[in-house]
Design a protein around this motif. Structure first.
Motif, PDB file in Angstrom:
ATOM      1  N   THR A   4      37.268  27.750  36.506  1.00  0.00           N
ATOM      2  CA  THR A   4      36.401  27.437  35.294  1.00  0.00           C
ATOM      3  C   THR A   4      35.436  26.440  36.285  1.00  0.00           C
ATOM      4  N   LYS A   5      35.937  25.079  36.935  1.00  0.00           N
ATOM      5  CA  LYS A   5      35.331  24.351  37.608  1.00  0.00           C
ATOM      6  C   LYS A   5      34.557  24.836  38.684  1.00  0.00           C
ATOM      7  N   PHE A   6      34.954  26.018  39.360  1.00  0.00           N
ATOM      8  CA  PHE A   6      34.284  26.528  40.372  1.00  0.00           C
ATOM      9  C   PHE A   6      33.063  27.153  39.817  1.00  0.00           C
ATOM     10  N   ILE A   7      33.048  27.969  38.645  1.00  0.00           N
ATOM     11  CA  ILE A   7      31.957  28.504  37.999  1.00  0.00           C
ATOM     12  C   ILE A   7      30.920  27.552  37.518  1.00  0.00           C
ATOM     13  N   LYS A   8      31.218  26.482  37.117  1.00  0.00           N
ATOM     14  CA  LYS A   8      30.382  25.481  36.574  1.00  0.00           C
ATOM     15  C   LYS A   8      29.734  24.898  37.678  1.00  0.00           C
ATOM     16  N   HIS A   9      30.634  24.730  39.020  1.00  0.00           N
ATOM     17  CA  HIS A   9      29.810  24.075  40.116  1.00  0.00           C
ATOM     18  C   HIS A   9      28.743  24.988  40.823  1.00  0.00           C
ATOM     19  N   VAL A  10      29.214  26.312  40.933  1.00  0.00           N
ATOM     20  CA  VAL A  10      28.175  27.145  41.321  1.00  0.00           C
ATOM     21  C   VAL A  10      26.730  27.409  40.439  1.00  0.00           C
ATOM     22  N   SER A  11      27.098  27.241  39.107  1.00  0.00           N
ATOM     23  CA  SER A  11      26.036  27.614  38.222  1.00  0.00           C
ATOM     24  C   SER A  11      25.268  26.400  38.074  1.00  0.00           C
ATOM     25  N   THR A  12      25.697  25.392  38.369  1.00  0.00           N
ATOM     26  CA  THR A  12      24.909  24.071  38.417  1.00  0.00           C
ATOM     27  C   THR A  12      23.970  23.846  39.796  1.00  0.00           C
ATOM     28  N   LYS A  13      24.582  24.450  40.884  1.00  0.00           N
ATOM     29  CA  LYS A  13      23.915  24.531  41.986  1.00  0.00           C
ATOM     30  C   LYS A  13      22.753  25.437  42.000  1.00  0.00           C
ATOM     31  N   ASP A  50      22.310  34.367  35.714  1.00  0.00           N
ATOM     32  CA  ASP A  50      22.718  35.065  34.472  1.00  0.00           C
ATOM     33  C   ASP A  50      24.027  35.712  34.551  1.00  0.00           C
ATOM     34  N   LEU A  51      24.376  36.396  35.932  1.00  0.00           N
ATOM     35  CA  LEU A  51      25.519  37.112  35.952  1.00  0.00           C
ATOM     36  C   LEU A  51      26.609  36.011  35.781  1.00  0.00           C
ATOM     37  N   ILE A  52      26.336  34.958  36.509  1.00  0.00           N
ATOM     38  CA  ILE A  52      27.552  33.987  36.565  1.00  0.00           C
ATOM     39  C   ILE A  52      27.877  33.591  34.976  1.00  0.00           C
ATOM     40  N   ARG A  53      26.985  33.319  34.144  1.00  0.00           N
ATOM     41  CA  ARG A  53      27.205  32.773  32.682  1.00  0.00           C
ATOM     42  C   ARG A  53      27.814  33.911  32.131  1.00  0.00           C
ATOM     43  N   GLU A  54      27.173  35.299  32.394  1.00  0.00           N
ATOM     44  CA  GLU A  54      28.130  36.385  31.706  1.00  0.00           C
ATOM     45  C   GLU A  54      29.448  36.647  32.005  1.00  0.00           C
ATOM     46  N   SER A  55      29.692  36.528  33.233  1.00  0.00           N
ATOM     47  CA  SER A  55      30.859  36.654  33.769  1.00  0.00           C
ATOM     48  C   SER A  55      31.830  35.613  33.184  1.00  0.00           C
ATOM     49  N   SER A  56      31.403  34.405  33.103  1.00  0.00           N
ATOM     50  CA  SER A  56      32.327  33.370  32.631  1.00  0.00           C
ATOM     51  C   SER A  56      32.557  33.539  31.239  1.00  0.00           C
ATOM     52  N   LYS A  57      31.931  34.028  30.321  1.00  0.00           N
ATOM     53  CA  LYS A  57      31.980  34.358  29.039  1.00  0.00           C
ATOM     54  C   LYS A  57      33.144  35.243  29.079  1.00  0.00           C
ATOM     55  N   HIS A  58      33.202  36.268  29.802  1.00  0.00           N
ATOM     56  CA  HIS A  58      34.196  37.348  29.886  1.00  0.00           C
ATOM     57  C   HIS A  58      35.568  36.580  30.396  1.00  0.00           C
ATOM     58  N   ILE A  59      35.562  35.564  31.167  1.00  0.00           N
ATOM     59  CA  ILE A  59      36.693  35.054  31.636  1.00  0.00           C
ATOM     60  C   ILE A  59      37.337  34.268  30.688  1.00  0.00           C
ATOM     61  N   GLU A  60      36.385  33.445  29.941  1.00  0.00           N
ATOM     62  CA  GLU A  60      36.903  32.685  28.683  1.00  0.00           C
ATOM     63  C   GLU A  60      37.757  33.328  27.585  1.00  0.00           C
ATOM     64  N   GLU A  61      37.072  34.712  27.510  1.00  0.00           N
ATOM     65  CA  GLU A  61      37.558  35.509  26.524  1.00  0.00           C
ATOM     66  C   GLU A  61      38.778  36.038  27.034  1.00  0.00           C
ATOM     67  N   ASP A  62      39.268  36.388  28.248  1.00  0.00           N
ATOM     68  CA  ASP A  62      40.318  36.834  28.645  1.00  0.00           C
ATOM     69  C   ASP A  62      41.389  36.062  28.754  1.00  0.00           C
ATOM     70  N   ASP A  63      40.949  34.635  28.790  1.00  0.00           N
ATOM     71  CA  ASP A  63      42.049  33.326  28.599  1.00  0.00           C
ATOM     72  C   ASP A  63      42.509  33.145  27.155  1.00  0.00           C
ATOM     73  N   GLU A  64      41.871  33.786  26.392  1.00  0.00           N
ATOM     74  CA  GLU A  64      42.101  33.216  25.018  1.00  0.00           C
ATOM     75  C   GLU A  64      43.324  34.214  24.358  1.00  0.00           C
TER      76      GLU A  64
END
Length: 64
Positions: A4-13, A50-64
């Motif tokens: 999660t932190k990695f995705i946020k870091h890359v997305s911010t960059k 956009d790909l990172i944002r979409e992928s992160s949504k799927h990762i969050e859904e899988d974690d739940e």
């Protein structure tokens, strides 16, 4: 660093790069001969963001 932190870091960059390039374009700092290259890179960054944002949504859904 967890995923999660990695995705946020890359997305911010990526977002910062997009903003920087748009500001350079708006301020006329792009050299005419580099215009096509910079616009292409900007489009690629937007697709990556956009790909990172979409992928992160799927990762969050899988974690739940």
């Amino acid at each position: 660093m967890d995923i999660t932190k990695f995705i946020k870091h890359v997305s911010t960059k990526i977002e910062n790069e997009i903003i920087d390039r748009k500001e350079a374009f708006a301020n006329g700092k792009l050299q005419p001969e580099n215009y096509t290259k910079v616009v292409g890179e900007l489009r690629g960054l937007q697709i990556a963001r956009d790909l990172i944002r979409e992928s992160s949504k799927h990762i969050e859904e899988d974690d739940e």
